[in-house]
Scaffold this active site. Structure first.
Site, PDB file in Angstrom:
ATOM      1  N   GLU A 144      20.917   6.990  15.584  1.00  0.00           N
ATOM      2  CA  GLU A 144      20.591   8.053  16.538  1.00  0.00           C
ATOM      3  C   GLU A 144      21.592   8.084  17.682  1.00  0.00           C
ATOM      4  O   GLU A 144      21.899   7.075  18.289  1.00  0.00           O
ATOM      5  CB  GLU A 144      19.174   7.852  17.094  1.00  0.00           C
ATOM      6  CG  GLU A 144      18.088   7.918  16.036  1.00  0.00           C
ATOM      7  CD  GLU A 144      17.996   9.299  15.355  1.00  0.00           C
ATOM      8  OE1 GLU A 144      18.602  10.265  15.866  1.00  0.00           O
ATOM      9  OE2 GLU A 144      17.316   9.379  14.309  1.00  0.00           O
ATOM     10  N   CYS A 158       9.330   7.347  18.489  1.00  0.00           N
ATOM     11  CA  CYS A 158      10.647   6.712  18.346  1.00  0.00           C
ATOM     12  C   CYS A 158      11.575   7.201  19.439  1.00  0.00           C
ATOM     13  O   CYS A 158      12.214   6.413  20.137  1.00  0.00           O
ATOM     14  CB  CYS A 158      11.249   6.990  16.968  1.00  0.00           C
ATOM     15  SG  CYS A 158      10.351   6.120  15.673  1.00  0.00           S
ATOM     16  N   HIS A 175      16.859   5.074  12.755  1.00  0.00           N
ATOM     17  CA  HIS A 175      15.756   5.523  11.912  1.00  0.00           C
ATOM     18  C   HIS A 175      16.018   5.119  10.477  1.00  0.00           C
ATOM     19  O   HIS A 175      17.107   5.344   9.941  1.00  0.00           O
ATOM     20  CB  HIS A 175      15.608   7.049  11.981  1.00  0.00           C
ATOM     21  CG  HIS A 175      14.540   7.500  12.912  1.00  0.00           C
ATOM     22  ND1 HIS A 175      14.750   8.388  13.940  1.00  0.00           N
ATOM     23  CD2 HIS A 175      13.205   7.179  12.952  1.00  0.00           C
ATOM     24  CE1 HIS A 175      13.604   8.586  14.578  1.00  0.00           C
ATOM     25  NE2 HIS A 175      12.661   7.871  14.013  1.00  0.00           N
ATOM     26  N   ARG A 179       4.263  15.849  16.764  1.00  0.00           N
ATOM     27  CA  ARG A 179       3.807  16.696  15.658  1.00  0.00           C
ATOM     28  C   ARG A 179       2.434  16.247  15.169  1.00  0.00           C
ATOM     29  O   ARG A 179       1.660  17.001  14.600  1.00  0.00           O
ATOM     30  CB  ARG A 179       4.801  16.645  14.492  1.00  0.00           C
ATOM     31  CG  ARG A 179       5.877  17.730  14.587  1.00  0.00           C
ATOM     32  CD  ARG A 179       6.632  17.848  13.278  1.00  0.00           C
ATOM     33  NE  ARG A 179       7.118  16.556  12.821  1.00  0.00           N
ATOM     34  CZ  ARG A 179       6.996  16.113  11.580  1.00  0.00           C
ATOM     35  NH1 ARG A 179       6.407  16.843  10.669  1.00  0.00           N
ATOM     36  NH2 ARG A 179       7.477  14.934  11.242  1.00  0.00           N
TER      37      ARG A 179
HETATM   38  N1  PCA Z   1       8.458   6.426  13.366  1.00  0.00           N
HETATM   39  C1  PCA Z   1       7.945   7.331  14.330  1.00  0.00           C
HETATM   40  C2  PCA Z   1       7.235   6.480  15.325  1.00  0.00           C
HETATM   41  C3  PCA Z   1       7.050   5.166  14.665  1.00  0.00           C
HETATM   42  C4  PCA Z   1       7.945   5.191  13.525  1.00  0.00           C
HETATM   43  O1  PCA Z   1       8.198   4.232  12.789  1.00  0.00           O
HETATM   44  C5  PCA Z   1       8.995   8.261  14.882  1.00  0.00           C
HETATM   45  O2  PCA Z   1       9.957   8.580  14.174  1.00  0.00           O
HETATM   46  O3  PCA Z   1       8.855   8.719  16.021  1.00  0.00           O
END
Ligand code: PCA
Length: 334
Positions: free
Chosen positions: A209, A272, A296, A219
């Site tokens: 990111e 996140c 991610h 969402r």
């Molecule tokens: N993914 C979510 C929050 C926790 C996770 O593992 C996100 O992409 O915000």
């Protein structure tokens, strides 16, 4: 690696000084000066004088500031070149520069703007070639029974070749406790870098990111049932922060090892992104010497592959391999 063994009042003073709250910083150092029984008290008195000098500069009173800075040099005199992790020579040099700037007749606000340095920047890293990394994953959320980011973090070793130490924390998918827990861990462990992982089940590659945005627009509800729309994470905070991780190098290293990865422009607007933004804000706001960013993970073939995503990534083993590469790239950059 900063300010570990200092009294609480001094740590607080350093933080306030970083925020240019010189008056309150001076009060904290004054407390430390009065409460410390040994020789270090005179060192804290010197920090008090520096803060008071800067405070006078912010009041456009350079002559008064000069008196404080000159006294700083007096209180620092008995100290060796290194004291309590500080480079005393560098502090003396800095204070002399401030006095020179005042003697030159530079405007007080210009001096503060051009010369100000967080006091922690005068601290010597005790081990230049060692690195502490705080690494985080998330608890399961939505209808998933597992979260591969948690499994990954737990599966990593605590120590990498004696040079890198990992401290791990698993965050709840909770709009209050999730961000709060990682901030607490930052102050508790004082890492050199923060590497946070979460899952983004609809992505097909590891996403490095690039940007954290000041927005909560969930969402789906978090694990406490709360669903927030159109709210800033930090009211009046900057719109966004860039990651300070070497993501281009990380991408190249992952690609060279055949791991599908890409740089992502959005970490979403859920937990996140919120954790990512909160960490970046804490670091920026307090001038903490910490690199940080968010990664991610795509859906794994082993845990909860969402139905819409048949092209799932490999399992935990490949994520562990990827995390090793990320950590080593980060260390090489340091
Ligand atoms: N993914 C979510 C929050 C926790 C996770 O593992 C996100 O992409 O915000």
């Amino acid at each position: 690696m900063f300010s570990q063994n200092l009294p609480r009042s001094v740590r607080k003073g350093l933080r306030l000084f970083n925020q240019k709250d010189f008056y309150r910083a001076h009060e904290c150092f004054e407390d430390a000066w009065q409460q410390t029984p040994d020789d270090s008290r005179e060192f804290f008195r010197a920090l008090l004088q520096i803060s008071a000098g800067y405070f006078r500069l912010t009041q456009y009173r350079p002559d008064a500031a000069k008196k404080f800075f000159s006294r700083t040099l007096v209180w620092l005199k008995p100290f060796p070149n290194h004291h309590l992790g500080f480079d005393v020579v560098a502090i003396r040099h800095h204070v002399k520069e401030l006095i020179d700037a005042i003697n030159l007749g530079l405007a007080a606000e210009v001096i503060v703007k051009s010369k100000f340095q967080p006091l922690q920047s005068f601290m010597i890293k005790d081990d230049e070639d060692k690195m502490k990394i705080l690494i985080s994953g998330f608890e399961p959320f939505r209808n998933f029974s597992q979260n591969i980011s948690k499994d990954l973090v737990q599966a990593l070793p605590d120590q990498f070749g004696g040079q890198i130490t990992l401290t791990k924390t698993i965050l709840p998918v909770d709009n209050v406790k999730g961000p709060a827990r990682i901030v607490e861990a930052i102050y508790q462990y004082q890492p050199d870098a923060v590497l946070s992982f979460g899952i983004a089940a609809n992505r097909k590659k590891i996403n490095l990111e690039r940007i954290a945005i000041n927005l909560k627009d969930y969402r789906i509800p978090d694990n406490t049932g709360v669903q927030i729309s159109d709210q800033p994470i930090i009211p009046n905070g900057p719109a966004a922060y860039f990651t300070t991780l070497p993501i281009r190098k990380m991408l190249n290293s992952l690609s060279a090892s055949g791991i599908p990865a890409s740089i992502s422009l959005s970490a979403g607007a859920y937990l996140c992104n919120q954790v990512f933004y909160t960490v970046m804000h804490e670091i920026n706001h307090n001038y903490l010497p910490i690199k940080a960013g968010f990664i991610h993970l795509p859906a794994s073939s082993e845990t909860d592959p969402p139905k819409e995503n048949s092209n799932t990534f490999a399992g935990l083993e490949q994520f562990i391999f990827a995390a090793n590469i990320l950590i080593n790239t980060l260390f090489d950059e340091n």
